[in-house]
Design a protein around this motif. Structure first.
Motif, PDB file in Angstrom:
ATOM      1  N   ARG A 276      44.290  50.181  36.415  1.00  0.00           N
ATOM      2  CA  ARG A 276      43.007  49.625  36.817  1.00  0.00           C
ATOM      3  C   ARG A 276      42.371  48.924  35.613  1.00  0.00           C
ATOM      4  NH1 ARG A 276      44.931  50.290  40.965  1.00  0.00           N
ATOM      5  NH2 ARG A 276      44.219  51.491  42.765  1.00  0.00           N
ATOM      6  N   THR A 277      41.769  47.745  35.870  1.00  0.00           N
ATOM      7  CA  THR A 277      41.170  46.966  34.777  1.00  0.00           C
ATOM      8  C   THR A 277      39.721  47.387  34.557  1.00  0.00           C
ATOM      9  OG1 THR A 277      42.547  45.095  35.420  1.00  0.00           O
ATOM     10  CG2 THR A 277      40.736  44.643  33.900  1.00  0.00           C
ATOM     11  N   PHE A 278      39.409  47.646  33.291  1.00  0.00           N
ATOM     12  CA  PHE A 278      38.060  48.042  32.903  1.00  0.00           C
ATOM     13  C   PHE A 278      37.503  47.042  31.888  1.00  0.00           C
ATOM     14  CE2 PHE A 278      39.624  51.851  34.743  1.00  0.00           C
ATOM     15  CZ  PHE A 278      38.537  52.656  35.082  1.00  0.00           C
ATOM     16  N   ILE A 279      36.210  46.736  32.009  1.00  0.00           N
ATOM     17  CA  ILE A 279      35.549  45.900  31.011  1.00  0.00           C
ATOM     18  C   ILE A 279      34.317  46.620  30.478  1.00  0.00           C
ATOM     19  CG2 ILE A 279      36.355  43.726  32.036  1.00  0.00           C
ATOM     20  CD1 ILE A 279      33.559  43.352  33.208  1.00  0.00           C
ATOM     21  N   PRO A 280      33.912  46.302  29.238  1.00  0.00           N
ATOM     22  CA  PRO A 280      32.688  46.913  28.692  1.00  0.00           C
ATOM     23  C   PRO A 280      31.500  46.569  29.576  1.00  0.00           C
ATOM     24  CG  PRO A 280      33.937  45.829  26.966  1.00  0.00           C
ATOM     25  CD  PRO A 280      34.565  45.418  28.263  1.00  0.00           C
ATOM     26  N   VAL A 281      30.674  47.542  29.857  1.00  0.00           N
ATOM     27  CA  VAL A 281      29.584  47.348  30.806  1.00  0.00           C
ATOM     28  C   VAL A 281      28.599  46.272  30.344  1.00  0.00           C
ATOM     29  CG1 VAL A 281      28.068  49.143  29.877  1.00  0.00           C
ATOM     30  CG2 VAL A 281      27.974  48.567  32.307  1.00  0.00           C
ATOM     31  N   ARG A 282      28.477  46.091  29.031  1.00  0.00           N
ATOM     32  CA  ARG A 282      27.556  45.068  28.527  1.00  0.00           C
ATOM     33  C   ARG A 282      27.939  43.681  29.028  1.00  0.00           C
ATOM     34  NH1 ARG A 282      27.209  41.917  23.821  1.00  0.00           N
ATOM     35  NH2 ARG A 282      29.008  42.916  22.871  1.00  0.00           N
ATOM     36  N   PHE A 283      29.236  43.461  29.188  1.00  0.00           N
ATOM     37  CA  PHE A 283      29.683  42.139  29.629  1.00  0.00           C
ATOM     38  C   PHE A 283      29.465  41.923  31.120  1.00  0.00           C
ATOM     39  CE2 PHE A 283      32.600  42.737  25.861  1.00  0.00           C
ATOM     40  CZ  PHE A 283      31.734  42.066  25.003  1.00  0.00           C
ATOM     41  N   VAL A 284      29.260  43.020  31.856  1.00  0.00           N
ATOM     42  CA  VAL A 284      28.880  42.867  33.257  1.00  0.00           C
ATOM     43  C   VAL A 284      27.554  42.114  33.319  1.00  0.00           C
ATOM     44  CG1 VAL A 284      28.195  44.069  35.355  1.00  0.00           C
ATOM     45  CG2 VAL A 284      30.092  44.941  33.985  1.00  0.00           C
ATOM     46  N   SER A 285      26.649  42.498  32.397  1.00  0.00           N
ATOM     47  CA  SER A 285      25.352  41.836  32.341  1.00  0.00           C
ATOM     48  C   SER A 285      25.492  40.381  31.907  1.00  0.00           C
ATOM     49  CB  SER A 285      24.444  42.588  31.366  1.00  0.00           C
ATOM     50  OG  SER A 285      23.232  41.906  31.174  1.00  0.00           O
ATOM     51  N   GLU A 286      26.291  40.139  30.868  1.00  0.00           N
ATOM     52  CA  GLU A 286      26.412  38.796  30.323  1.00  0.00           C
ATOM     53  C   GLU A 286      27.153  37.853  31.266  1.00  0.00           C
ATOM     54  OE1 GLU A 286      28.009  38.756  26.419  1.00  0.00           O
ATOM     55  OE2 GLU A 286      26.594  40.237  25.647  1.00  0.00           O
ATOM     56  N   LEU A 287      28.233  38.326  31.875  1.00  0.00           N
ATOM     57  CA  LEU A 287      29.083  37.446  32.669  1.00  0.00           C
ATOM     58  C   LEU A 287      28.606  37.302  34.116  1.00  0.00           C
ATOM     59  CD1 LEU A 287      32.567  38.614  31.351  1.00  0.00           C
ATOM     60  CD2 LEU A 287      31.352  36.512  30.761  1.00  0.00           C
ATOM     61  N   LEU A 288      27.985  38.335  34.655  1.00  0.00           N
ATOM     62  CA  LEU A 288      27.547  38.276  36.049  1.00  0.00           C
ATOM     63  C   LEU A 288      26.032  38.196  36.170  1.00  0.00           C
ATOM     64  CD1 LEU A 288      30.053  40.832  37.605  1.00  0.00           C
ATOM     65  CD2 LEU A 288      30.179  38.334  37.625  1.00  0.00           C
ATOM     66  N   ALA A 289      25.376  37.949  35.053  1.00  0.00           N
ATOM     67  CA  ALA A 289      23.922  37.702  35.032  1.00  0.00           C
ATOM     68  C   ALA A 289      23.135  38.765  35.771  1.00  0.00           C
ATOM     69  CB  ALA A 289      23.618  36.325  35.609  1.00  0.00           C
ATOM     70  N   THR A 290      23.380  40.011  35.423  1.00  0.00           N
ATOM     71  CA  THR A 290      22.645  41.101  36.045  1.00  0.00           C
ATOM     72  C   THR A 290      22.081  42.005  34.962  1.00  0.00           C
ATOM     73  OG1 THR A 290      22.753  42.816  37.738  1.00  0.00           O
ATOM     74  CG2 THR A 290      24.642  42.633  36.258  1.00  0.00           C
ATOM     75  N   ASP A 291      21.303  43.019  35.351  1.00  0.00           N
ATOM     76  CA  ASP A 291      20.720  43.958  34.387  1.00  0.00           C
ATOM     77  C   ASP A 291      21.517  45.248  34.373  1.00  0.00           C
ATOM     78  OD1 ASP A 291      18.611  42.269  33.683  1.00  0.00           O
ATOM     79  OD2 ASP A 291      17.407  42.935  35.377  1.00  0.00           O
ATOM     80  N   VAL A 292      21.729  45.773  33.189  1.00  0.00           N
ATOM     81  CA  VAL A 292      22.467  47.025  33.027  1.00  0.00           C
ATOM     82  C   VAL A 292      21.677  47.955  32.118  1.00  0.00           C
ATOM     83  CG1 VAL A 292      24.582  48.089  32.162  1.00  0.00           C
ATOM     84  CG2 VAL A 292      24.694  45.879  33.328  1.00  0.00           C
ATOM     85  N   GLU A 293      21.574  49.225  32.503  1.00  0.00           N
ATOM     86  CA  GLU A 293      20.905  50.227  31.672  1.00  0.00           C
ATOM     87  C   GLU A 293      21.767  51.484  31.601  1.00  0.00           C
ATOM     88  OE1 GLU A 293      18.362  49.705  29.921  1.00  0.00           O
ATOM     89  OE2 GLU A 293      17.420  47.938  30.850  1.00  0.00           O
ATOM     90  N   TYR A 294      21.611  52.221  30.503  1.00  0.00           N
ATOM     91  CA  TYR A 294      22.349  53.475  30.335  1.00  0.00           C
ATOM     92  C   TYR A 294      21.348  54.614  30.221  1.00  0.00           C
ATOM     93  CZ  TYR A 294      25.483  57.003  28.389  1.00  0.00           C
ATOM     94  OH  TYR A 294      26.212  58.155  28.181  1.00  0.00           O
ATOM     95  N   VAL A 295      21.564  55.689  30.990  1.00  0.00           N
ATOM     96  CA  VAL A 295      20.683  56.854  30.964  1.00  0.00           C
ATOM     97  C   VAL A 295      21.419  57.981  30.252  1.00  0.00           C
ATOM     98  CG1 VAL A 295      19.301  58.447  32.333  1.00  0.00           C
ATOM     99  CG2 VAL A 295      19.698  56.122  33.166  1.00  0.00           C
ATOM    100  N   PRO A 296      21.087  58.241  28.979  1.00  0.00           N
ATOM    101  CA  PRO A 296      21.838  59.224  28.187  1.00  0.00           C
ATOM    102  C   PRO A 296      21.856  60.623  28.787  1.00  0.00           C
ATOM    103  CG  PRO A 296      20.405  57.910  26.784  1.00  0.00           C
ATOM    104  CD  PRO A 296      20.014  57.604  28.196  1.00  0.00           C
ATOM    105  N   GLY A 297      20.732  61.066  29.335  1.00  0.00           N
ATOM    106  CA  GLY A 297      20.646  62.435  29.842  1.00  0.00           C
ATOM    107  C   GLY A 297      21.683  62.756  30.898  1.00  0.00           C
TER     108      GLY A 297
END
Length: 481
Positions: A450-471
């Motif tokens: 299965r192909t995985f990409i860094p989540v940050r690039f989801v935001s950059e390449l697909l023009a969406t917002d990404v957030e990470y919830v540490p808890g």
């Protein structure tokens, strides 16, 4: 001989006495004449309204003594252009002149007993004529064309000052108004507000739609400030408000706020307006159960569980239903079977299911992913590699409305969305975006086929917002609005 001298002395004394009385009598006579003098008005509307207040007929004259009897007048929206004649109302304490067409304030300079004056919504450019009104406690000037407020330096008793919607750039004069309790200067071109920290009694401050971005200058106001308006200022950081635990109301809509953690200790907060920001985590509000009005429209809220113990003030007013909690244009799953829907109903809030967008939630190490409150099973869980969070490209992209294909021979994934096409080979840092090479600092990885990409690039390449919830180690991916 003695009688003769005595007569002379008495004549002199009487003469002096009469000489002293003459000016006094003349002054009294002059005052009487003035009091009975007819007042000349330049503005027929002002004349008409004053006669109404004095219960005079159209053909009766208005005398100076008539105006001296007035202590309070309301001339709201009467189309008045000139105040000439009003200078004789020397006993006025309060006057409302808002919503007229007044430009020249000079007739008001004689009204030195004025304590309150409303001049909102006129055509005023200068307020220098008010410098003699040293007893003023309330001054309202919103909706004019005023550029300078230097006159405030000469108004030592001012407690309430409203000057929204003008052309003010400098408010340094306010540093002298140390008795101010209420200050409103929204919708002006103010960038520097340092003078405000010298106002120890300030309880209500309105600074919306100015040009401020640094809230640190407001820290000295923490002891007394109860209400704060900072909407429309491109503010992103609320940390400088942490000490303002006495705040009962905060209006901060139309900014760039993501993190509301600095509000978590504001136990006295009853009204909070955070519309049109970037907020996605409501956890800091969990213990603020005194909030009865909470406006959160147009954010990135996907979970309202933190509000479950709150009670909001939803009520009817003149036939209209006013909601104490509003959540339109967020990322809530409000289908009738969801927990979010049930909780929103219990809270008597307004969300509008059709005005919600989709949010994905993936958890590091878990093969269960969510779109809204619907769960999906992943073949392989998201993971962290070299401090980067990787997510399965097909699941994420397809739920964002993209098409994904895989070329096994080339080890290349192709993502197509609208007019954008992305080709990216596993283990290569270079991607081809719409035919042009784009270099990244990391590459796609293959795990369990299965192909995985860094989540940050989801935001950059697909023009969406990404957030990470540490808890919860959760990755939130928001559909583009």
């Amino acid at each position: 001989m003695n009688r003769f001298l005595t007569g002379i002395v008495l004549s002199v004394v009487i003469g002096f006495s009469l000489t002293g009385q003459a000016p006094m009598a003349q002054a009294e006579q002059t005052a009487t004449v003035q009091a009975s003098t007819e007042v000349s008005f330049q503005d027929e509307q002002l004349k008409k309204e004053i006669k109404k207040l004095l219960n005079k007929s159209d053909d009766e004259a208005v005398l100076q003594k008539d105006l001296e009897a007035l202590t309070s007048i309301n001339l709201y929206g009467k189309g008045i252009q000139s105040l000439e004649g009003l200078q004789y109302a020397t006993n006025l304490s309060y006057v409302s002149l808002n919503n007229n067409k007044i430009v020249d304030l000079s007739p008001l300079s004689a009204l030195t007993k004025l304590k309150g004056i409303n001049l909102n919504a006129n055509g005023i450019i200068s307020i220098e004529a008010l410098a003699s009104l040293t007893k003023l406690e309330e001054l309202q000037l919103s909706g004019n064309q005023i550029t300078s407020i230097d006159v405030v330096k000469r108004l030592p008793l001012l407690r309430f000052f409203e000057a929204n919607d003008n052309e003010i750039t400098d408010i340094q004069a306010l540093s002298k108004a140390t008795k101010l309790e209420v200050l409103e200067v929204s919708n002006n071109r103010i960038a520097v507000v340092n003078s405000i920290v010298k106002l120890p009694n300030l309880m209500y401050l309105k600074l919306s739609n100015t040009q401020i971005s640094d809230l640190s200058v407001l820290k000295p106001l923490s002891d007394n400030l109860l209400v704060l308006h900072i909407s429309g200022n491109q503010i992103s950081d609320l940390r400088d408000l942490e000490g303002m635990t006495k705040l009962t109301a905060l209006y901060a809509e139309n900014n760039q706020i993501e993190d509301i953690t600095p509000l978590k200790n504001m136990k006295n907060m009853s009204s909070l307006n955070l519309r049109s920001n970037l907020i996605y985590d409501l956890e800091p509000l969990r213990s603020l159960t005194n909030i009865t009005k909470l406006y959160l429209d147009n954010n990135r809220i996907w979970n309202i569980g933190a509000l479950k113990n709150h009670k909001f003030d939803t009520h009817y007013d003149t036939g209209a239903l006013l909601y104490g909690l509003t959540l339109t244009d967020n990322y809530l799953d409000l289908r009738s079977t969801t927990k979010s829907y049930q909780l929103l109903q219990n809270l008597a809030g307004d969300g509008h299911q059709l005005n919600q967008f989709k949010a994905q939630r993936l958890v590091i190490g878990s093969t269960t992913a969510y779109v809204g409150e619907s769960s999906y099973k992943l073949d392989t869980a998201p993971f962290i590699h070299n401090s980067r969070t990787y997510v399965p490209v097909r699941f994420v992209a397809e739920h964002l409305g993209a098409n994904v294909t895989w070329d096994k021979s080339k080890q290349e994934v192709m993502i197509t969305k609208g007019s954008t096409t992305i080709r990216w080979v596993v283990n290569k840092k270079q991607a081809i975006v719409n035919g042009k090479a784009v270099m990244f600092d990391t590459a796609p990885l293959l795990k369990h086929q299965r192909t995985f990409i860094p989540v940050r690039f989801v935001s950059e390449l697909l023009a969406t917002d990404v957030e990470y919830v540490p808890g919860s180690r959760s990755v939130l991916i928001f559909e583009v609005k």
